[in-house]
Design an enzyme around this catalytic site. Sequence first.
Site, mmCIF file in Angstrom:
data_model
loop_
_atom_site.group_PDB
_atom_site.id
_atom_site.type_symbol
_atom_site.label_atom_id
_atom_site.label_comp_id
_atom_site.label_asym_id
_atom_site.label_seq_id
_atom_site.Cartn_x
_atom_site.Cartn_y
_atom_site.Cartn_z
ATOM 1 N N CYS A 195 -24.415 39.407 -14.622
ATOM 2 C CA CYS A 195 -23.243 39.854 -15.377
ATOM 3 C C CYS A 195 -23.109 41.368 -15.322
ATOM 4 O O CYS A 195 -24.093 42.098 -15.392
ATOM 5 C CB CYS A 195 -23.361 39.408 -16.837
ATOM 6 S SG CYS A 195 -23.192 37.634 -17.023
ATOM 7 N N LYS A 225 -32.087 29.978 -22.259
ATOM 8 C CA LYS A 225 -31.863 30.424 -20.866
ATOM 9 C C LYS A 225 -32.767 31.611 -20.538
ATOM 10 O O LYS A 225 -33.485 31.613 -19.543
ATOM 11 C CB LYS A 225 -30.397 30.798 -20.689
ATOM 12 C CG LYS A 225 -30.101 31.684 -19.498
ATOM 13 C CD LYS A 225 -28.619 32.076 -19.493
ATOM 14 C CE LYS A 225 -28.306 33.257 -18.614
ATOM 15 N NZ LYS A 225 -28.748 34.537 -19.137
ATOM 16 N N ASN A 226 -32.732 32.619 -21.397
ATOM 17 C CA ASN A 226 -33.461 33.844 -21.054
ATOM 18 C C ASN A 226 -34.976 33.659 -21.100
ATOM 19 O O ASN A 226 -35.697 34.317 -20.364
ATOM 20 C CB ASN A 226 -33.005 35.009 -21.941
ATOM 21 C CG ASN A 226 -31.611 35.488 -21.534
ATOM 22 O OD1 ASN A 226 -31.099 35.113 -20.482
ATOM 23 N ND2 ASN A 226 -30.992 36.308 -22.367
ATOM 24 N N ARG A 247 -23.414 28.992 -16.230
ATOM 25 C CA ARG A 247 -24.706 29.647 -16.002
ATOM 26 C C ARG A 247 -25.563 29.585 -17.255
ATOM 27 O O ARG A 247 -26.791 29.701 -17.171
ATOM 28 C CB ARG A 247 -24.499 31.114 -15.610
ATOM 29 C CG ARG A 247 -23.974 31.289 -14.210
ATOM 30 C CD ARG A 247 -23.827 32.748 -13.864
ATOM 31 N NE ARG A 247 -25.038 33.460 -14.265
ATOM 32 C CZ ARG A 247 -25.098 34.768 -14.453
ATOM 33 N NH1 ARG A 247 -24.039 35.501 -14.273
ATOM 34 N NH2 ARG A 247 -26.224 35.334 -14.795
ATOM 35 N N ASP A 289 -25.520 39.554 -26.809
ATOM 36 C CA ASP A 289 -25.050 38.352 -26.110
ATOM 37 C C ASP A 289 -24.195 37.450 -27.005
ATOM 38 O O ASP A 289 -23.685 36.422 -26.551
ATOM 39 C CB ASP A 289 -26.238 37.561 -25.524
ATOM 40 C CG ASP A 289 -26.867 38.305 -24.348
ATOM 41 O OD1 ASP A 289 -26.305 39.326 -23.901
ATOM 42 O OD2 ASP A 289 -27.932 37.865 -23.872
ATOM 43 N N ARG A 309 -26.463 48.909 -14.919
ATOM 44 C CA ARG A 309 -27.643 48.233 -15.481
ATOM 45 C C ARG A 309 -28.877 48.752 -14.756
ATOM 46 O O ARG A 309 -29.359 48.143 -13.805
ATOM 47 C CB ARG A 309 -27.502 46.708 -15.356
ATOM 48 C CG ARG A 309 -26.363 46.168 -16.204
ATOM 49 C CD ARG A 309 -26.309 44.659 -16.206
ATOM 50 N NE ARG A 309 -27.347 44.055 -17.010
ATOM 51 C CZ ARG A 309 -27.405 42.750 -17.285
ATOM 52 N NH1 ARG A 309 -26.473 41.944 -16.833
ATOM 53 N NH2 ARG A 309 -28.383 42.254 -18.011
HETATM 54 C C1 UD1 Z 1 -31.519 41.020 -21.179
HETATM 55 C C2 UD1 Z 1 -30.714 39.738 -21.171
HETATM 56 C C3 UD1 Z 1 -29.253 40.013 -21.458
HETATM 57 C C4 UD1 Z 1 -29.105 40.811 -22.755
HETATM 58 C C5 UD1 Z 1 -30.014 42.023 -22.765
HETATM 59 C C6 UD1 Z 1 -30.039 42.742 -24.095
HETATM 60 C C7 UD1 Z 1 -31.916 38.330 -19.606
HETATM 61 C C8 UD1 Z 1 -31.949 37.697 -18.268
HETATM 62 N N1 UD1 Z 1 -30.861 39.109 -19.873
HETATM 63 O O1 UD1 Z 1 -30.979 41.841 -20.142
HETATM 64 O O2 UD1 Z 1 -28.578 38.775 -21.563
HETATM 65 O O3 UD1 Z 1 -27.765 41.250 -22.879
HETATM 66 O O4 UD1 Z 1 -31.369 41.650 -22.457
HETATM 67 O O5 UD1 Z 1 -30.449 41.878 -25.112
HETATM 68 O O6 UD1 Z 1 -32.775 38.109 -20.435
HETATM 69 N N2 UD1 Z 1 -32.097 50.025 -19.657
HETATM 70 C C9 UD1 Z 1 -32.438 51.222 -19.074
HETATM 71 N N3 UD1 Z 1 -33.352 51.179 -18.053
HETATM 72 C C10 UD1 Z 1 -33.962 50.037 -17.635
HETATM 73 C C11 UD1 Z 1 -33.615 48.823 -18.256
HETATM 74 C C12 UD1 Z 1 -32.665 48.840 -19.266
HETATM 75 O O7 UD1 Z 1 -31.932 52.266 -19.425
HETATM 76 O O8 UD1 Z 1 -34.792 50.082 -16.729
HETATM 77 C C13 UD1 Z 1 -31.091 50.001 -20.749
HETATM 78 C C14 UD1 Z 1 -29.850 49.205 -20.374
HETATM 79 O O9 UD1 Z 1 -28.906 49.998 -19.674
HETATM 80 C C15 UD1 Z 1 -29.345 48.761 -21.733
HETATM 81 C C16 UD1 Z 1 -30.646 48.604 -22.555
HETATM 82 O O10 UD1 Z 1 -31.649 49.308 -21.836
HETATM 83 O O11 UD1 Z 1 -28.564 49.763 -22.316
HETATM 84 C C17 UD1 Z 1 -31.101 47.196 -22.770
HETATM 85 O O12 UD1 Z 1 -31.224 46.524 -21.518
HETATM 86 P P1 UD1 Z 1 -32.301 45.379 -21.290
HETATM 87 O O13 UD1 Z 1 -32.860 44.984 -22.604
HETATM 88 O O14 UD1 Z 1 -33.214 45.812 -20.215
HETATM 89 O O15 UD1 Z 1 -31.396 44.188 -20.742
HETATM 90 P P2 UD1 Z 1 -31.788 43.101 -19.640
HETATM 91 O O16 UD1 Z 1 -33.246 42.821 -19.732
HETATM 92 O O17 UD1 Z 1 -31.219 43.483 -18.320
#
Ligand code: UD1
Length: 416
Positions: free
Chosen positions: A117, A22-23, A397, A305, A122
């Site tokens: 989610c 999915k991702n 999803r 996840d 986030r």
């Molecule tokens: C992606 C996945 C999600 C998974 C996550 C972590 C997709 C669509 N989603 O989410 O299923 O749970 O990776 O493996 O692929 N953070 C910041 N600032 C930012 C971005 C992130 O501080 O700009 C922090 C977040 O709060 C979190 C950590 O970084 O604590 C990891 O988040 P991130 O890896 O960015 O998750 P997603 O890409 O949103």
Amino acid sequence: MGRFIVEGGFSLKGEVKINGSKNAALAIIPATILSNGPCLLKNLPNISDVKLSFEILTKMGAKIKKQDEHTVLIDNTTINCNEVPFELAMKMRASYYYLGALLTRFKEANVAMPGGCNFGVRPINLHLKGFKMLGANYEIDAGIIHLKAKELVGGKIYFDVVSVGATINILLAAVKAKGVTIIENAAKEPHIVDLANFLNSMGANIIGAGTNVIKIKGVESLNSSSYTIIPDQIEAGSYMAMAAVTRGEILIRDVTLKHLESILNKMETIGVKIKKYDSSVFVSCNCELNKADVTSQAYPGFPTDMQPQITAVLTFAKGTSIITEGIWANRFQYVGELCRMGALITVDGKVAVVEGKQTLKAAPVTACDLRAGAALVIAALGAQGKSEIENVSYIERGYENIVGKLKDLGAVIEKV
Ligand code: UD1
């Protein structure tokens, strides 16, 4: 929203085929915007988030032709708009990948703050920091992110937090930028490597994906490509969890074992027997489950996840397990639902203590997000009696044909 009725207590036996990630799909579909010709994507999962991504592209003017259930030809040459409709962007987290892709294509992108989610706050500050380093200015107005650049120029980008989404967005924005971009402290998840491989198959020059330093040499143009998406390691891990709680025997087919190392390692600790083949894994369990401590971490650590699913498994174990959520601020919201089924779990911030009960009793429960929903299905399959799980559109999803696959394995499950 739909509901699953699950009668627990049946041992799952047979084979299950794992669909595409999915991702990875949700990053690769927007990446096709960067190609100057049509792209053929194979092994796409047939799930609602992928359909939503096609809806976004179609609204922007793309032509999408389904060749079979998992193969789609995407022609984005006709896209004439740099904006993702608000109501679609709001429906999924991965809509933020259109920021990076549209910025490269049009030097301008307008996308609503993403939905998806809810695991607490986030933020997307790292994505915005990266775009700025490449020369784009941004403004957030009425919930819409507006990005604009005269030109995109490569540079060094350091992330102080490892972020999957920010790494992907900067890959998308830097792939045609002038000069060289270096991402330091990049995420290493398999879908980052898959996106980089896809972009390279179109003519990009990316090295280091899968390590914490990624080097992107900007190229003039990207061409058509035909590409097969990697298998979904979280779907595979979820079926392992189902085998564990039902004392089942499942051959999980079409997987990449390398991506499953942390999950297989934890399953073994819990008492699941594992036989590895080239692209499949046989999991079986016929004994009491052991307790285990689990901390979710960035890849190659145990994936966040899979945290709800492994917590559901450990409610059936003997002894006390400690689960630490290492990524998200608030990812134990589903625990109350497991407790309705008799689980004994206490949560303090990012730590959950699970007193293994070995048996759970069916109950009406509600999914609050995708993986939380999967955890409830796992718990219901292992519990005594008939559970009703509400809000299953969350589960759909990320899990293709979950009801059909479980029925084939001998589960008693219906969607109503
Ligand atoms: C992606 C996945 C999600 C998974 C996550 C972590 C997709 C669509 N989603 O989410 O299923 O749970 O990776 O493996 O692929 N953070 C910041 N600032 C930012 C971005 C992130 O501080 O700009 C922090 C977040 O709060 C979190 C950590 O970084 O604590 C990891 O988040 P991130 O890896 O960015 O998750 P997603 O890409 O949103």
